[in-house]
Design an enzyme around this catalytic site. Structure first.
Site, short mmCIF file in Angstrom:
data_model
loop_
_atom_site.label_atom_id
_atom_site.label_comp_id
_atom_site.label_asym_id
_atom_site.label_seq_id
_atom_site.Cartn_x
_atom_site.Cartn_y
_atom_site.Cartn_z
N LYS A 92 0.83 -1.21 0.00
CA LYS A 92 0.00 0.00 0.00
C LYS A 92 0.86 1.26 0.00
O LYS A 92 0.34 2.37 0.05
CB LYS A 92 -0.89 0.03 1.24
N LYS B 97 2.87 2.01 2.46
CA LYS B 97 2.91 2.44 3.86
C LYS B 97 4.12 1.82 4.56
O LYS B 97 4.36 0.62 4.42
CB LYS B 97 1.66 1.91 4.56
#
Length: 153
Positions: free
Chosen positions: A45, A47
């Site tokens: 993602k 992240k």
């Protein structure tokens, strides 16, 4: 109280907002399952987490409001989790409003307000402003603090 509640999250840098969310979720049902995002899923993602998955999962598992912790490995697992664990309510912070409405075919979907003034993103920004310490150095510091806590607990 009715049935099982499930939520999903990274739970990096656990803070009072996380605790408030878990408390509210536990009050919504007879059982609370928390899916903690794995490091690999977060990387996919885009992240980056400060705390490794196993530690984040253990922190969440130790919260009295949480009955079960499972890994979140992909977006697509939610329907399967809802069916596997006989979930009655899917709940998540209201910053995700609308993203998971498709799950209403399988259970109730609830978006809860976040705790004002507290967010992991803001905590990370503050940390970056005050420190140029590497992630590895911070993890070593957490390990030292954990060892001290065990020794002097």
């Amino acid at each position: 109280m009715s049935g099982c509640v499930i939520t999903y999250g990274t739970f990096d840098m656990f803070h009072i907002g996380h605790l408030n969310l878990l408390r509210r979720l536990a009050e919504m049902g007879s059982r609370l399952i928390v899916a903690v995002s794995t490091d690999e899923f977060n990387a996919g993602k885009g992240k980056r987490t400060l705390i490794p998955f196993e530690q984040r999962a253990e922190i969440v598992r130790s919260i009295r409001y949480v009955d079960t912790v499972i890994p979140e490995t992909c977006w697509e697992q939610k329907v399967d989790d809802i069916q596997r664990y006989d979930v009655h309510t899917f709940a998540i912070g209201d910053d995700w409003r609308g993203h998971f409405d498709y799950l209403s075919r399988y259970c109730e979907v609830v978006y809860l307000p976040r705790t004002d003034g507290v967010s992991t993103t803001e905590l990370k920004r503050s940390l970056n402003r005050f420190s140029s310490v590497s992630r590895e150095d911070l993890l070593r510091a957490f390990d030292v603090l954990e060892a001290l806590r065990k020794d002097f607990g």
